[in-house]
Design a protein around this motif. Sequence first.
Motif, PDB file in Angstrom:
ATOM      1  N   ARG A   1       0.832  -1.206   0.000  1.00  0.00           N
ATOM      2  CA  ARG A   1       0.000   0.000   0.000  1.00  0.00           C
ATOM      3  C   ARG A   1       0.866   1.255   0.000  1.00  0.00           C
ATOM      4  O   ARG A   1       1.761   1.411   0.822  1.00  0.00           O
ATOM      5  CB  ARG A   1      -0.920   0.002   1.218  1.00  0.00           C
ATOM      6  CG  ARG A   1      -2.001   1.049   1.169  1.00  0.00           C
ATOM      7  CD  ARG A   1      -2.961   0.920   2.327  1.00  0.00           C
ATOM      8  NE  ARG A   1      -3.793  -0.277   2.187  1.00  0.00           N
ATOM      9  CZ  ARG A   1      -3.767  -1.309   3.035  1.00  0.00           C
ATOM     10  NH1 ARG A   1      -2.958  -1.303   4.066  1.00  0.00           N
ATOM     11  NH2 ARG A   1      -4.566  -2.344   2.844  1.00  0.00           N
ATOM     12  N   GLY A   2       0.620   2.152  -0.974  1.00  0.00           N
ATOM     13  CA  GLY A   2       1.363   3.398  -1.072  1.00  0.00           C
ATOM     14  C   GLY A   2       2.649   3.314  -1.878  1.00  0.00           C
ATOM     15  O   GLY A   2       3.297   4.325  -2.120  1.00  0.00           O
ATOM     16  N   LYS A   3       3.032   2.136  -2.331  1.00  0.00           N
ATOM     17  CA  LYS A   3       4.270   1.956  -3.080  1.00  0.00           C
ATOM     18  C   LYS A   3       4.013   2.166  -4.582  1.00  0.00           C
ATOM     19  O   LYS A   3       2.891   2.050  -5.056  1.00  0.00           O
ATOM     20  CB  LYS A   3       4.833   0.544  -2.873  1.00  0.00           C
ATOM     21  CG  LYS A   3       5.073   0.165  -1.421  1.00  0.00           C
ATOM     22  CD  LYS A   3       6.377   0.711  -0.933  1.00  0.00           C
ATOM     23  CE  LYS A   3       6.863   0.108   0.360  1.00  0.00           C
ATOM     24  NZ  LYS A   3       6.056   0.252   1.515  1.00  0.00           N
TER      25      LYS A   3
ATOM     26  N   LEU B   1       2.347   5.407 -11.917  1.00  0.00           N
ATOM     27  CA  LEU B   1       1.297   4.803 -11.089  1.00  0.00           C
ATOM     28  C   LEU B   1       1.833   4.341  -9.745  1.00  0.00           C
ATOM     29  O   LEU B   1       2.986   3.926  -9.625  1.00  0.00           O
ATOM     30  CB  LEU B   1       0.678   3.608 -11.822  1.00  0.00           C
ATOM     31  CG  LEU B   1      -0.052   3.929 -13.118  1.00  0.00           C
ATOM     32  CD1 LEU B   1      -0.463   2.640 -13.804  1.00  0.00           C
ATOM     33  CD2 LEU B   1      -1.256   4.806 -12.869  1.00  0.00           C
ATOM     34  N   TYR B   2       0.963   4.390  -8.741  1.00  0.00           N
ATOM     35  CA  TYR B   2       1.263   3.821  -7.428  1.00  0.00           C
ATOM     36  C   TYR B   2       0.001   3.179  -6.873  1.00  0.00           C
ATOM     37  O   TYR B   2      -1.104   3.433  -7.359  1.00  0.00           O
ATOM     38  CB  TYR B   2       1.815   4.884  -6.469  1.00  0.00           C
ATOM     39  CG  TYR B   2       0.778   5.830  -5.906  1.00  0.00           C
ATOM     40  CD1 TYR B   2       0.270   5.641  -4.631  1.00  0.00           C
ATOM     41  CD2 TYR B   2       0.313   6.905  -6.641  1.00  0.00           C
ATOM     42  CE1 TYR B   2      -0.680   6.500  -4.106  1.00  0.00           C
ATOM     43  CE2 TYR B   2      -0.627   7.765  -6.132  1.00  0.00           C
ATOM     44  CZ  TYR B   2      -1.129   7.567  -4.863  1.00  0.00           C
ATOM     45  OH  TYR B   2      -2.076   8.409  -4.344  1.00  0.00           O
ATOM     46  N   VAL B   3       0.150   2.352  -5.857  1.00  0.00           N
ATOM     47  CA  VAL B   3      -0.980   1.643  -5.249  1.00  0.00           C
ATOM     48  C   VAL B   3      -1.648   2.599  -4.258  1.00  0.00           C
ATOM     49  O   VAL B   3      -1.146   2.815  -3.160  1.00  0.00           O
ATOM     50  CB  VAL B   3      -0.516   0.353  -4.542  1.00  0.00           C
ATOM     51  CG1 VAL B   3      -1.693  -0.370  -3.934  1.00  0.00           C
ATOM     52  CG2 VAL B   3       0.228  -0.544  -5.507  1.00  0.00           C
TER      53      VAL B   3
ATOM     54  N   SER C   1     -11.566 -14.910  -0.513  1.00  0.00           N
ATOM     55  CA  SER C   1     -11.298 -13.476  -0.461  1.00  0.00           C
ATOM     56  C   SER C   1     -11.696 -12.800  -1.759  1.00  0.00           C
ATOM     57  O   SER C   1     -11.644 -13.409  -2.832  1.00  0.00           O
ATOM     58  CB  SER C   1      -9.797 -13.219  -0.258  1.00  0.00           C
ATOM     59  OG  SER C   1      -9.349 -13.818   0.915  1.00  0.00           O
ATOM     60  N   HIS C   2     -12.068 -11.530  -1.645  1.00  0.00           N
ATOM     61  CA  HIS C   2     -12.233 -10.645  -2.794  1.00  0.00           C
ATOM     62  C   HIS C   2     -11.124  -9.600  -2.658  1.00  0.00           C
ATOM     63  O   HIS C   2     -11.156  -8.776  -1.750  1.00  0.00           O
ATOM     64  CB  HIS C   2     -13.589  -9.958  -2.797  1.00  0.00           C
ATOM     65  CG  HIS C   2     -14.759 -10.899  -2.822  1.00  0.00           C
ATOM     66  ND1 HIS C   2     -14.773 -12.053  -3.566  1.00  0.00           N
ATOM     67  CD2 HIS C   2     -15.954 -10.842  -2.209  1.00  0.00           C
ATOM     68  CE1 HIS C   2     -15.940 -12.662  -3.401  1.00  0.00           C
ATOM     69  NE2 HIS C   2     -16.673 -11.948  -2.573  1.00  0.00           N
ATOM     70  N   ILE C   3     -10.146  -9.635  -3.555  1.00  0.00           N
ATOM     71  CA  ILE C   3      -8.983  -8.734  -3.483  1.00  0.00           C
ATOM     72  C   ILE C   3      -9.183  -7.587  -4.464  1.00  0.00           C
ATOM     73  O   ILE C   3      -9.447  -7.811  -5.642  1.00  0.00           O
ATOM     74  CB  ILE C   3      -7.680  -9.479  -3.811  1.00  0.00           C
ATOM     75  CG1 ILE C   3      -7.511 -10.694  -2.903  1.00  0.00           C
ATOM     76  CG2 ILE C   3      -6.483  -8.542  -3.696  1.00  0.00           C
ATOM     77  CD1 ILE C   3      -6.383 -11.609  -3.301  1.00  0.00           C
ATOM     78  N   THR C   4      -9.050  -6.350  -3.970  1.00  0.00           N
ATOM     79  CA  THR C   4      -9.207  -5.157  -4.797  1.00  0.00           C
ATOM     80  C   THR C   4      -7.938  -4.317  -4.710  1.00  0.00           C
ATOM     81  O   THR C   4      -7.436  -4.065  -3.613  1.00  0.00           O
ATOM     82  CB  THR C   4     -10.404  -4.312  -4.320  1.00  0.00           C
ATOM     83  OG1 THR C   4     -11.572  -5.130  -4.312  1.00  0.00           O
ATOM     84  CG2 THR C   4     -10.622  -3.113  -5.220  1.00  0.00           C
ATOM     85  N   VAL C   5      -7.445  -3.879  -5.865  1.00  0.00           N
ATOM     86  CA  VAL C   5      -6.280  -2.987  -5.934  1.00  0.00           C
ATOM     87  C   VAL C   5      -6.679  -1.783  -6.777  1.00  0.00           C
ATOM     88  O   VAL C   5      -7.122  -1.935  -7.916  1.00  0.00           O
ATOM     89  CB  VAL C   5      -5.052  -3.689  -6.551  1.00  0.00           C
ATOM     90  CG1 VAL C   5      -3.914  -2.705  -6.740  1.00  0.00           C
ATOM     91  CG2 VAL C   5      -4.611  -4.847  -5.684  1.00  0.00           C
ATOM     92  N   ILE C   6      -6.530  -0.581  -6.202  1.00  0.00           N
ATOM     93  CA  ILE C   6      -6.848   0.665  -6.894  1.00  0.00           C
ATOM     94  C   ILE C   6      -5.552   1.454  -7.057  1.00  0.00           C
ATOM     95  O   ILE C   6      -4.837   1.686  -6.085  1.00  0.00           O
ATOM     96  CB  ILE C   6      -7.884   1.490  -6.116  1.00  0.00           C
ATOM     97  CG1 ILE C   6      -9.162   0.671  -5.901  1.00  0.00           C
ATOM     98  CG2 ILE C   6      -8.187   2.800  -6.836  1.00  0.00           C
ATOM     99  CD1 ILE C   6     -10.175   1.328  -5.012  1.00  0.00           C
ATOM    100  N   LEU C   7      -5.282   1.862  -8.285  1.00  0.00           N
ATOM    101  CA  LEU C   7      -4.069   2.627  -8.585  1.00  0.00           C
ATOM    102  C   LEU C   7      -4.406   4.101  -8.764  1.00  0.00           C
ATOM    103  O   LEU C   7      -5.562   4.459  -8.970  1.00  0.00           O
ATOM    104  CB  LEU C   7      -3.416   2.101  -9.869  1.00  0.00           C
ATOM    105  CG  LEU C   7      -3.072   0.619  -9.906  1.00  0.00           C
ATOM    106  CD1 LEU C   7      -2.501   0.249 -11.257  1.00  0.00           C
ATOM    107  CD2 LEU C   7      -2.103   0.261  -8.805  1.00  0.00           C
TER     108      LEU C   7
ATOM    109  N   GLU D   1       7.846  -1.128  -7.542  1.00  0.00           N
ATOM    110  CA  GLU D   1       8.302  -1.522  -6.210  1.00  0.00           C
ATOM    111  C   GLU D   1       7.364  -2.574  -5.610  1.00  0.00           C
ATOM    112  O   GLU D   1       7.806  -3.558  -5.012  1.00  0.00           O
ATOM    113  CB  GLU D   1       8.371  -0.291  -5.307  1.00  0.00           C
ATOM    114  CG  GLU D   1       9.034  -0.529  -3.984  1.00  0.00           C
ATOM    115  CD  GLU D   1       9.140   0.743  -3.148  1.00  0.00           C
ATOM    116  OE1 GLU D   1       9.528   0.602  -1.969  1.00  0.00           O
ATOM    117  OE2 GLU D   1       8.833   1.831  -3.648  1.00  0.00           O
ATOM    118  N   ALA D   2       6.050  -2.374  -5.783  1.00  0.00           N
ATOM    119  CA  ALA D   2       5.077  -3.332  -5.267  1.00  0.00           C
ATOM    120  C   ALA D   2       5.234  -4.691  -5.950  1.00  0.00           C
ATOM    121  O   ALA D   2       5.166  -5.739  -5.295  1.00  0.00           O
ATOM    122  CB  ALA D   2       3.661  -2.803  -5.472  1.00  0.00           C
TER     123      ALA D   2
END
Length: 133
Positions: free
Chosen positions: A42-44, A86-88, A118-124, A48-49
Amino acid sequence: MAGNMKKKTARVEEKREKRPYAVAKYIRISPYKVRTVLDLIRGKSVDEAKAILENIVNGGALPTKKVLMSAVANAEHNMGMDRADLYVAECYANGGTMLKRMQPVSKGRGHAILKRTSHITVILDVKKAEGVL
């Protein structure tokens, strides 16, 4: 009637997420295990992520990496964004449905086993330019 539908459509469109994101649903791993991985990225920045996810041995790293790369592809293809910017911005794992199993024990009883999903969500999001006037 049609006027109300148009208003509702406009409200839904207004609230829709404008940032690139990706969601993976019904992943067969507990959300508790995935959240520890998500806290690391988170925040990377995206690169890097990705490097972090490739080098940790947690079971939630592979599905999280897939969701991250899907969000990056969505940003590049659908929104024309540059990967380097972009970053997370946000990432979270919600609990999905649980597979219910029984473990037989003594005296004809059974204990419940909950196999969690699980339901995994990633927002950039795009990094803000620093030092620009």
